[in-house]
Design a protein around this motif. Structure first.
Motif, PDB file in Angstrom:
ATOM      1  N   THR A 167      23.585  38.725  82.379  1.00  0.00           N
ATOM      2  CA  THR A 167      23.082  39.979  81.824  1.00  0.00           C
ATOM      3  C   THR A 167      22.874  40.905  83.015  1.00  0.00           C
ATOM      4  O   THR A 167      21.857  40.803  83.704  1.00  0.00           O
ATOM      5  N   VAL A 173      18.007  44.784  78.965  1.00  0.00           N
ATOM      6  CA  VAL A 173      18.317  45.474  77.708  1.00  0.00           C
ATOM      7  C   VAL A 173      17.033  46.022  77.111  1.00  0.00           C
ATOM      8  O   VAL A 173      16.076  45.271  76.906  1.00  0.00           O
ATOM      9  N   VAL A 231      23.809  44.880  71.785  1.00  0.00           N
ATOM     10  CA  VAL A 231      24.691  44.764  72.943  1.00  0.00           C
ATOM     11  C   VAL A 231      26.041  44.213  72.505  1.00  0.00           C
ATOM     12  O   VAL A 231      26.152  43.504  71.500  1.00  0.00           O
ATOM     13  N   TRP A 261      26.082  32.537  81.267  1.00  0.00           N
ATOM     14  CA  TRP A 261      26.080  33.907  80.770  1.00  0.00           C
ATOM     15  C   TRP A 261      25.387  34.780  81.798  1.00  0.00           C
ATOM     16  O   TRP A 261      24.449  34.356  82.469  1.00  0.00           O
ATOM     17  N   GLY A 263      19.826  42.802  71.472  1.00  0.00           N
ATOM     18  CA  GLY A 263      19.506  42.505  72.858  1.00  0.00           C
ATOM     19  C   GLY A 263      18.498  41.380  73.012  1.00  0.00           C
ATOM     20  O   GLY A 263      18.532  40.629  73.993  1.00  0.00           O
ATOM     21  N   LEU A 297      19.667  37.661  73.784  1.00  0.00           N
ATOM     22  CA  LEU A 297      20.180  37.223  75.095  1.00  0.00           C
ATOM     23  C   LEU A 297      19.182  36.327  75.800  1.00  0.00           C
ATOM     24  O   LEU A 297      17.988  36.532  75.668  1.00  0.00           O
ATOM     25  N   PRO A 298      19.621  35.366  76.587  1.00  0.00           N
ATOM     26  CA  PRO A 298      21.008  34.938  76.760  1.00  0.00           C
ATOM     27  C   PRO A 298      21.484  34.142  75.554  1.00  0.00           C
ATOM     28  O   PRO A 298      20.702  33.496  74.869  1.00  0.00           O
ATOM     29  N   VAL A 353      29.017  41.743  73.347  1.00  0.00           N
ATOM     30  CA  VAL A 353      29.213  40.502  74.089  1.00  0.00           C
ATOM     31  C   VAL A 353      30.704  40.237  74.220  1.00  0.00           C
ATOM     32  O   VAL A 353      31.453  40.393  73.255  1.00  0.00           O
TER      33      VAL A 353
END
Length: 84
Positions: A8, A12, A18, A6, A69, A72-73, A20
């Motif tokens: 980014t 964020v 967010v 992943w 956010g 993430l990830p 995806v």
């Protein structure tokens, strides 16, 4: 096809949701996968200015969803579930 990590691209801000995007694109041969990976940087450079998707990608699957956010990830298990 290898699993790519992943990414980014930008940090964020806290409290932000967010969007995806995940995709699965399978090739018929190992050579096809290698060619695809070699061309990936060009696709990433072109994507911000692209007006949309075109071409024939019959077997490609896409999914999109929103997450906080802070999540993430993401874990690939959720992407696999959504891609079916």
């Amino acid at each position: 096809m290898p699993t790519l990590p992943w990414t980014t691209p930008n940090p964020v801000p806290p409290g932000t949701d967010v969007l995806v995007f995940a995709s699965r694109f399978e090739t018929r041969t190992l050579w096809g996968a290698f060619r695809f990976l070699l061309r990936t940087p060009g696709v990433w450079r072109h994507a911000p200015s692209a007006g949309g998707l075109s071409g024939q990608m019959r077997d490609a699957k896409y999914a999109r969803w929103e997450v906080p956010g802070e999540a993430l990830p993401l874990d690939w298990a959720e992407a696999r579930r959504r891609l079916g």
